[in-house]
Design a protein around this motif. Structure first.
Motif, short mmCIF file in Angstrom:
data_model
loop_
_atom_site.label_atom_id
_atom_site.label_comp_id
_atom_site.label_asym_id
_atom_site.label_seq_id
_atom_site.Cartn_x
_atom_site.Cartn_y
_atom_site.Cartn_z
N GLY A 175 -10.41 -14.89 0.93
CA GLY A 175 -11.16 -15.38 1.54
C GLY A 175 -11.11 -16.52 1.33
N ARG A 176 -12.57 -17.08 0.50
CA ARG A 176 -12.49 -18.82 -0.59
C ARG A 176 -12.17 -18.53 -1.75
N ASP A 230 -3.90 -14.60 1.57
CA ASP A 230 -5.18 -14.42 2.94
C ASP A 230 -4.57 -14.87 4.15
N SER A 272 -5.77 -16.46 6.71
CA SER A 272 -6.50 -17.15 7.22
C SER A 272 -6.28 -18.42 6.40
N ALA A 317 -8.91 -20.14 4.77
CA ALA A 317 -9.11 -19.10 3.99
C ALA A 317 -7.65 -19.95 2.33
#
Length: 108
Positions: free
Chosen positions: A27-28, A46, A48, A51
């Protein structure tokens, strides 16, 4: 999403200095960042791209001096290739500021 204190507490309690922290859904990048603060190796994954970009930006190794040097280098380049024109842009930005912003945009 969780506060930095959460992975810090867990890693302080459970990780050895020789451990590598794996966060398969980073994620972050908070867990990877916590690992870095504690001197641990880490790897985050991740699906994404956003991300991944956020995590990469948290983990970049740089100094304020390096950032300022790069900014100065960008600003010393020739004028921006594409600067928006029109009444809005004339009202919103001084021409030199708009040109500088466009040079930064083109640099990245």
């Amino acid at each position: 999403m969780f506060p930095l204190s959460f992975p810090l507490r867990i890693l302080k309690r459970n990780a050895q200095q020789s451990d590598t922290v794996l966060d398969p859904f980073c994620g972050r990048g908070t867990t990877c960042f916590a690992a870095r603060l504690l001197g641990l190796q880490s790897m985050g994954v991740d699906s994404s791209p956003v991300a991944a970009a956020i995590t990469a930006s948290k983990l970049v190794n740089t100094t304020p001096e390096e950032i300022l040097c790069e900014a100065h280098s960008i600003l010393m380049r020739q004028c921006a290739r594409a600067v928006p024109d029109g009444e809005f842009w004339q009202w919103a930005y001084h021409p030199e500021v708009l040109n500088a912003l466009c040079r930064f945009r083109e640099a990245f």
